[in-house]
Design a protein around this motif. Structure first.
Motif: not given
Length: 119
Positions: A19-44
């Motif tokens: 899987v390729e992850i391209t973060v949007d420009s200007g974002v400051d990634i938080t712990l909640d965002m990582v959890n959101e990504l982990h949830h998606l990856l585990l569903s895929l």
């Protein structure tokens, strides 16, 4: 294979285990965002998979988020595509975080080289 948009990034499934992850420009990634990504990856993916982190956009990651990112046990390898010097420095710092030490991480200046390494 499929493209998924989450609150801060585009997640493109390139194969049954990459899987390729391209973060949007200007974002400051938080712990909640990582959890959101982990949830998606585990569903895929039901088993292990590899990540291509595309650092073509400029963004930052909070330290707690960076530490937590590497804790997902189903991650096999991580290739980081860093197309410029600043992205490369950022990627090398991220790879040096203790939670990342057990992961197989490589940094590449060419996206095709990163993909080849993952395959």
């Amino acid at each position: 294979m499929g493209i998924h948009q989450i609150s801060f990034a585009k997640v493109s499934v390139l194969s049954n285990d990459i899987v390729e992850i391209t973060v949007d420009s200007g974002v400051d990634i938080t712990l909640d965002m990582v959890n959101e990504l982990h949830h998606l990856l585990l569903s895929l993916f039901s088993g292990s998979f590899s990540l291509l982190i595309n650092k073509s956009n400029s963004y930052s990651t909070q330290l707690d988020a960076l530490i937590h990112f590497g804790t997902l046990p189903t991650i096999d390898k991580i290739a980081i595509f860093a197309p410029n010097k600043l992205a490369k420095m950022s990627a090398e710092f991220s790879a040096s975080i203790p939670s990342s030490a057990t992961l197989n991480i490589e940094v590449f200046s060419e996206r095709d080289d990163a993909l080849s390494w993952l395959q």
